[in-house]
Design an enzyme around this catalytic site. Structure first.
Site, PDB file in Angstrom:
ATOM      1  N   SER A 168      -4.126   0.770  -3.256  1.00 43.30           N
ATOM      2  CA  SER A 168      -3.099   1.805  -3.063  1.00 43.30           C
ATOM      3  C   SER A 168      -1.751   1.265  -3.520  1.00 43.30           C
ATOM      4  CB  SER A 168      -2.974   2.188  -1.595  1.00 43.30           C
ATOM      5  OG  SER A 168      -4.187   2.657  -1.087  1.00 43.30           O
TER       6      SER A 168
ATOM      7  N   ARG B 223       0.828  -1.584   7.449  1.00 41.39           N
ATOM      8  CA  ARG B 223       1.102  -2.292   6.183  1.00 41.39           C
ATOM      9  C   ARG B 223       2.391  -3.130   6.254  1.00 41.39           C
ATOM     10  NH1 ARG B 223      -3.403  -0.500   5.657  1.00 41.39           N
ATOM     11  NH2 ARG B 223      -4.332   0.305   3.736  1.00 41.39           N
TER      12      ARG B 223
ATOM     13  N   GLU C  57       3.710   0.123  -1.752  1.00 44.97           N
ATOM     14  CA  GLU C  57       3.019  -0.786  -0.833  1.00 44.97           C
ATOM     15  C   GLU C  57       2.840  -2.154  -1.499  1.00 44.97           C
ATOM     16  OE1 GLU C  57      -0.535  -2.196  -0.686  1.00 44.97           O
ATOM     17  OE2 GLU C  57      -1.433  -0.796   0.733  1.00 44.97           O
TER      18      GLU C  57
HETATM   19  P1  FAD Z   1      -1.703 -11.677  -3.116  1.00 46.81           P
HETATM   20  O1  FAD Z   1      -1.656 -10.467  -3.972  1.00 46.81           O
HETATM   21  O2  FAD Z   1      -2.032 -12.975  -3.755  1.00 46.81           O
HETATM   22  O3  FAD Z   1      -0.328 -11.792  -2.339  1.00 46.81           O
HETATM   23  C1  FAD Z   1       0.228 -10.674  -1.684  1.00 46.81           C
HETATM   24  C2  FAD Z   1       1.565 -11.095  -1.046  1.00 46.81           C
HETATM   25  O4  FAD Z   1       1.334 -12.045  -0.025  1.00 46.81           O
HETATM   26  C3  FAD Z   1       2.503 -11.782  -2.045  1.00 46.81           C
HETATM   27  O5  FAD Z   1       3.822 -11.454  -1.685  1.00 46.81           O
HETATM   28  C4  FAD Z   1       2.223 -13.261  -1.820  1.00 46.81           C
HETATM   29  O6  FAD Z   1       3.313 -14.084  -2.165  1.00 46.81           O
HETATM   30  C5  FAD Z   1       1.953 -13.300  -0.330  1.00 46.81           C
HETATM   31  N1  FAD Z   1       0.991 -14.330   0.070  1.00 46.81           N
HETATM   32  C6  FAD Z   1      -0.309 -14.440  -0.295  1.00 46.81           C
HETATM   33  N2  FAD Z   1      -0.891 -15.472   0.319  1.00 46.81           N
HETATM   34  C7  FAD Z   1       0.061 -16.045   1.092  1.00 46.81           C
HETATM   35  C8  FAD Z   1       0.088 -17.168   1.978  1.00 46.81           C
HETATM   36  N3  FAD Z   1      -0.994 -17.924   2.204  1.00 46.81           N
HETATM   37  N4  FAD Z   1       1.265 -17.466   2.592  1.00 46.81           N
HETATM   38  C9  FAD Z   1       2.361 -16.723   2.377  1.00 46.81           C
HETATM   39  N5  FAD Z   1       2.409 -15.670   1.551  1.00 46.81           N
HETATM   40  C10 FAD Z   1       1.269 -15.319   0.926  1.00 46.81           C
HETATM   41  N6  FAD Z   1      -5.268  -3.567   1.229  1.00 46.81           N
HETATM   42  C11 FAD Z   1      -5.499  -3.013   2.444  1.00 46.81           C
HETATM   43  O7  FAD Z   1      -4.749  -3.263   3.400  1.00 46.81           O
HETATM   44  N7  FAD Z   1      -6.533  -2.153   2.648  1.00 46.81           N
HETATM   45  C12 FAD Z   1      -7.409  -1.826   1.666  1.00 46.81           C
HETATM   46  O8  FAD Z   1      -8.326  -1.057   1.888  1.00 46.81           O
HETATM   47  C13 FAD Z   1      -7.188  -2.391   0.373  1.00 46.81           C
HETATM   48  N8  FAD Z   1      -7.998  -2.077  -0.653  1.00 46.81           N
HETATM   49  C14 FAD Z   1      -7.781  -2.614  -1.901  1.00 46.81           C
HETATM   50  C15 FAD Z   1      -8.652  -2.278  -2.940  1.00 46.81           C
HETATM   51  C16 FAD Z   1      -8.478  -2.811  -4.201  1.00 46.81           C
HETATM   52  C17 FAD Z   1      -9.415  -2.428  -5.312  1.00 46.81           C
HETATM   53  C18 FAD Z   1      -7.408  -3.720  -4.432  1.00 46.81           C
HETATM   54  C19 FAD Z   1      -7.223  -4.342  -5.786  1.00 46.81           C
HETATM   55  C20 FAD Z   1      -6.528  -4.051  -3.413  1.00 46.81           C
HETATM   56  C21 FAD Z   1      -6.710  -3.499  -2.123  1.00 46.81           C
HETATM   57  N9  FAD Z   1      -5.854  -3.801  -1.052  1.00 46.81           N
HETATM   58  C22 FAD Z   1      -6.095  -3.275   0.196  1.00 46.81           C
HETATM   59  C23 FAD Z   1      -4.690  -4.693  -1.261  1.00 46.81           C
HETATM   60  C24 FAD Z   1      -5.029  -6.192  -1.166  1.00 46.81           C
HETATM   61  O9  FAD Z   1      -6.403  -6.409  -1.296  1.00 46.81           O
HETATM   62  C25 FAD Z   1      -4.556  -6.785   0.161  1.00 46.81           C
HETATM   63  O10 FAD Z   1      -3.183  -6.597   0.329  1.00 46.81           O
HETATM   64  C26 FAD Z   1      -4.868  -8.285   0.254  1.00 46.81           C
HETATM   65  O11 FAD Z   1      -4.595  -8.753   1.546  1.00 46.81           O
HETATM   66  C27 FAD Z   1      -4.075  -9.106  -0.755  1.00 46.81           C
HETATM   67  O12 FAD Z   1      -4.579 -10.422  -0.725  1.00 46.81           O
HETATM   68  P2  FAD Z   1      -4.262 -11.454  -1.886  1.00 46.81           P
HETATM   69  O13 FAD Z   1      -4.753 -12.778  -1.431  1.00 46.81           O
HETATM   70  O14 FAD Z   1      -4.808 -10.956  -3.171  1.00 46.81           O
HETATM   71  O15 FAD Z   1      -2.686 -11.410  -1.890  1.00 46.81           O
HETATM   72  N1  EPU Z   2      -6.710  12.457  -1.258  1.00 46.70           N
HETATM   73  C1  EPU Z   2      -6.565  13.432  -2.209  1.00 46.70           C
HETATM   74  N2  EPU Z   2      -6.533  13.035  -3.527  1.00 46.70           N
HETATM   75  C2  EPU Z   2      -6.642  11.744  -3.902  1.00 46.70           C
HETATM   76  C3  EPU Z   2      -6.791  10.745  -2.919  1.00 46.70           C
HETATM   77  C4  EPU Z   2      -6.827  11.133  -1.595  1.00 46.70           C
HETATM   78  O1  EPU Z   2      -6.465  14.604  -1.910  1.00 46.70           O
HETATM   79  O2  EPU Z   2      -6.608  11.488  -5.116  1.00 46.70           O
HETATM   80  C5  EPU Z   2      -6.743  12.857   0.172  1.00 46.70           C
HETATM   81  C6  EPU Z   2      -8.115  13.324   0.627  1.00 46.70           C
HETATM   82  O3  EPU Z   2      -7.923  14.423   1.477  1.00 46.70           O
HETATM   83  C7  EPU Z   2      -8.626  12.196   1.465  1.00 46.70           C
HETATM   84  C8  EPU Z   2      -7.345  11.592   2.037  1.00 46.70           C
HETATM   85  O4  EPU Z   2      -6.375  11.780   0.996  1.00 46.70           O
HETATM   86  O5  EPU Z   2      -9.475  12.651   2.458  1.00 46.70           O
HETATM   87  C9  EPU Z   2      -7.441  10.117   2.384  1.00 46.70           C
HETATM   88  O6  EPU Z   2      -7.980   9.411   1.264  1.00 46.70           O
HETATM   89  P1  EPU Z   2      -8.763   8.026   1.451  1.00 46.70           P
HETATM   90  O7  EPU Z   2      -9.767   8.145   2.546  1.00 46.70           O
HETATM   91  O8  EPU Z   2      -9.231   7.594   0.115  1.00 46.70           O
HETATM   92  O9  EPU Z   2      -7.658   7.064   1.992  1.00 46.70           O
HETATM   93  P2  EPU Z   2      -6.133   6.820   1.566  1.00 46.70           P
HETATM   94  O10 EPU Z   2      -5.275   7.361   2.643  1.00 46.70           O
HETATM   95  O11 EPU Z   2      -5.888   7.318   0.198  1.00 46.70           O
HETATM   96  C10 EPU Z   2      -5.973   4.558   2.831  1.00 46.70           C
HETATM   97  C11 EPU Z   2      -5.501   3.184   2.545  1.00 46.70           C
HETATM   98  C12 EPU Z   2      -6.551   2.406   1.776  1.00 46.70           C
HETATM   99  C13 EPU Z   2      -7.802   2.325   2.642  1.00 46.70           C
HETATM  100  C14 EPU Z   2      -8.285   3.744   2.939  1.00 46.70           C
HETATM  101  C15 EPU Z   2      -9.450   3.759   3.900  1.00 46.70           C
HETATM  102  C16 EPU Z   2      -3.094   3.225   2.456  1.00 46.70           C
HETATM  103  C17 EPU Z   2      -1.884   3.159   1.609  1.00 46.70           C
HETATM  104  N3  EPU Z   2      -4.256   3.201   1.816  1.00 46.70           N
HETATM  105  O12 EPU Z   2      -6.104   5.230   1.584  1.00 46.70           O
HETATM  106  O13 EPU Z   2      -6.067   1.087   1.548  1.00 46.70           O
HETATM  107  O14 EPU Z   2      -8.825   1.601   1.992  1.00 46.70           O
HETATM  108  O15 EPU Z   2      -7.208   4.496   3.551  1.00 46.70           O
HETATM  109  O16 EPU Z   2      -9.009   3.441   5.181  1.00 46.70           O
HETATM  110  O17 EPU Z   2      -2.978   3.283   3.670  1.00 46.70           O
HETATM  111  C18 EPU Z   2      -4.862  -0.299   0.024  1.00 46.70           C
HETATM  112  O18 EPU Z   2      -4.042  -0.478   0.928  1.00 46.70           O
HETATM  113  O19 EPU Z   2      -4.768  -0.847  -1.090  1.00 46.70           O
HETATM  114  C19 EPU Z   2      -5.998   0.605   0.255  1.00 46.70           C
HETATM  115  C20 EPU Z   2      -6.902   0.886  -0.675  1.00 46.70           C
END
Ligand code: FAD
Ligand code: EPU
Length: 339
Positions: A239, A165, A335
Site C-alpha cells: 500500500s 501504521r 505510508e
Molecule cells: P525496509 O523497507 O527495509 O525499511 C522500512 C523503514 O524502516 C525504513 O525507514 C528503514 O530505514 C527502517 N528500518 C528497517 N529496518 C530497521 C531497523 N532494524 N532499525 C531501524 N530502522 C529500520 N505492510 C503492512 O503493514 N501490512 C501489509 O499487509 C503489507 N503488505 C505488503 C505487501 C507487499 C507486496 C509489499 C511489497 C509490502 C507490504 N507491506 C505491508 C510493507 C512492508 O512489507 C512492511 O512495512 C515491512 O515491515 C517492511 O520491512 P522491510 O524490512 O522491508 O523494511
Molecule cells: N478497494 C476498492 N478498490 C481497490 C482496492 C480496494 O474498492 O482497488 C476496497 C474494497 O471495497 C475492499 C476494501 O477497499 O474491500 C479493502 O481492501 P483490502 O482488503 O485489499 O485492504 P486495504 O484496505 O486496501 C489494507 C492494508 C494492507 C493489508 C490489507 C489487509 C493499509 C494501508 N493497507 O489494505 O496492507 O494487507 O488491508 O488487512 O492499511 C500495506 O500496508 O502495504 C498493505 C498491503
C-alpha cells in the site's frame, strides 16, 4: 565487514528503483554495527539508511551516506509461562520465515500477518498490520542501538507508542535508533481472528473443517497472492498510502453523495475509509504513465513496471492525492517511507 562504495541500490528495494548509495554494507552482529559507526565517524558521514528487505521505501534520489543492511539473524524462545511463549528474533530475520517458524511450533498470534515482505526489525517501525491483527497485539519488547549514545536500549510495547501504521521510530525517534532484535509474546492456545470477512470465505473455499494457525496462515497467503503484486515480478512497496480516518459526520455527508463509499467505524466518532476505493473512483486503477503505474487489481498499490525512477512514482502519488482531495475532500497520507 566489507564496505562498498557507489553501488546501485536496485537489488535492495522492492520497488526496484535504481538509485546509488555512497557506501553500502551488511552487518550481522552488534560488534559489526559498532565497527560500522567507527567508520561512519571517521569518514564524517552525517546520514545512515538502515535497510531490512527494502519493501517499504521509495528512493527518490541517490543516498549520500551510509546504507547498512541488517542481517542479524537468530530465533530463540527466551521465556515461557502458562499461557505464553516469548520468542526473540534478530532484526535481520525475514518476517515470513519467523511466521512460518511460529506456525511450525504451533505458537499463535502472527498467522494473520503471513507473507508480509521484509524483516523482523522493520515490523515495529510502522506497526505492520493485516487481516485484523497488528504487531502491537503480539509485541513484547525490542532492543535498539542508540546512534547518538552508542548503546543498546530496551523499548516496551508502551514505549513504542504504536498506532495504525505508526510508532515512535517513524516520528520522534526517526533515524535515531537501529533495531537489533524484537521479542514477541505468542499464545500457546490460539484465539483465532477471522473477523476480516475474506478469511472466512477463503477457509470455506479451502474446505477447512477445523481452524488451526496453519489453515489461517494459508487462507491469508491465498488472499494476498490473489490481489497483491509479487515484487519479484513487478516493483512495488505494498500500500502506498494509509487508509484515511475521517469524522463520522464527514463520512455521512460523503455517503449521501457516494452511496457505495467503503468505510469502517473505528469508534463513535471516526470512520476509516478504504483509500483503494477512493483512488479507484478517481479513475486511477490500472493507470500507467511510462513505467510508473497504479496496480490493476489493487488501486492502493503503486508499481514500477521496470525503469521508473523514484520521482516518477512520487509525482504519480501526488497526482493521485490531489485528485482524491478534489473529488472527496479527503487527504491521503503516504505510508511508504520516502527517502
Ligand atoms: P525496509 O523497507 O527495509 O525499511 C522500512 C523503514 O524502516 C525504513 O525507514 C528503514 O530505514 C527502517 N528500518 C528497517 N529496518 C530497521 C531497523 N532494524 N532499525 C531501524 N530502522 C529500520 N505492510 C503492512 O503493514 N501490512 C501489509 O499487509 C503489507 N503488505 C505488503 C505487501 C507487499 C507486496 C509489499 C511489497 C509490502 C507490504 N507491506 C505491508 C510493507 C512492508 O512489507 C512492511 O512495512 C515491512 O515491515 C517492511 O520491512 P522491510 O524490512 O522491508 O523494511
Ligand atoms: N478497494 C476498492 N478498490 C481497490 C482496492 C480496494 O474498492 O482497488 C476496497 C474494497 O471495497 C475492499 C476494501 O477497499 O474491500 C479493502 O481492501 P483490502 O482488503 O485489499 O485492504 P486495504 O484496505 O486496501 C489494507 C492494508 C494492507 C493489508 C490489507 C489487509 C493499509 C494501508 N493497507 O489494505 O496492507 O494487507 O488491508 O488487512 O492499511 C500495506 O500496508 O502495504 C498493505 C498491503
Amino acid at each position: 565487514m566489507q564496505i562498498q562504495e557507489n553501488i546501485s541500490l536496485k537489488p535492495y528495494n522492492t520497488f526496484g528503483i535504481n538509485a546509488a548509495g555512497r557506501f553500502f554494507t551488511t552487518f550481522t552482529s552488534l560488534d559489526e554495527l559498532e565497527e560500522l559507526f567507527t567508520f561512519y565517524t571517521a569518514n564524517k558521514l552525517t546520514n545512515t539508511l538502515i535497510l531490512g528487505g527494502g519493501s517499504n521505501i521509495l528512493l527518490t534520489q541517490d543516498f549520500n551516506g551510509l546504507v547498512a543492511k541488517n542481517e542479524m539473524n537468530a530465533i530463540e524462545v527466551v521465556k515461557e509461562d502458562t499461557d505464553n511463549v516469548y520468542v526473540k528474533a534478530g532484526a535481520g530475520e525475514n518476517w515470513h520465515r519467523f511466521v512460518l517458524y511460529c506456525i511450525e511450533e504451533n505458537f499463535a498470534g502472527v498467522e494473520n500477518l503471513s507473507l508480509i515482505p521484509g524483516s523482523v526489525g522493520a515490523s515495529p517501525m510502522q506497526n505492520i498490520g493485516a487481516y485484523g491483527v497488528e504487531i502491537k497485539d503480539v509485541f513484547y519488547e525490542l532492543e535498539a542501538y542508540d546512534i547518538q549514545e552508542k548503546k543498546l536500549i530496551t523499548f516496551s510495547n508502551k514505549d513504542c507508542e504504536f498506532a495504525y501504521r505508526e510508532s515512535v521510530f517513524k516520528r520522534k525517534y526517526k533515524d535515531k535508533f537501529i533495531i537489533t532484535s524484537v521479542t514477541y509474546r505468542l499464545n500457546k492456545t490460539a484465539e483465532y481472528n477471522t473477523s476480516y470477512g475474506a478469511i472466512t470465505q477463503e477457509l470455506e473455499k479451502m474446505g477447512v473443517q477445523e481452524l488451526s494457525v496453519a489453515a489461517i496462515s494459508q487462507a491469508v497467503i491465498n488472499i494476498r497472492q490473489s490481489k497483491l503484486p509479487d515484487p519479484a515480478v513487478i516493483g512495488n512497496a505494498g500500500s502506498f498510502f494509509k487508509n484515511p480516518t475521517i469524522a463520522k459526520e464527514q463520512f455521512e455527508t460523503l455517503q449521501q453523495q457516494f452511496s457505495k463509499i467503503v468505510g469502517y467505524r473505528i469508534n463513535d466518532k471516526e470512520v476509516k475509509l478504504a483509500a483503494g476505493w477512493l483512488i479507484e473512483q478517481c479513475g486511477w486503477k490500472g493507470y500507467r504513465k511510462g513505467d510508473a503505474g497504479c496496480h490493476a487489481a489493487q488501486a492502493l498499490v503503486l508499481v514500477n513496471y521496470g525503469n521508473a525512477n523514484g520521482i516518477d512514482i512520487y509525482n504519480l502519488s501526488t497526482e493521485i492525492m490531489n485528485s482524491v482531495e478534489k473529488k472527496f475532500k479527503v487527504f491521503l497520507e503516504r505510508e511508504v517511507n520516502v527517502i
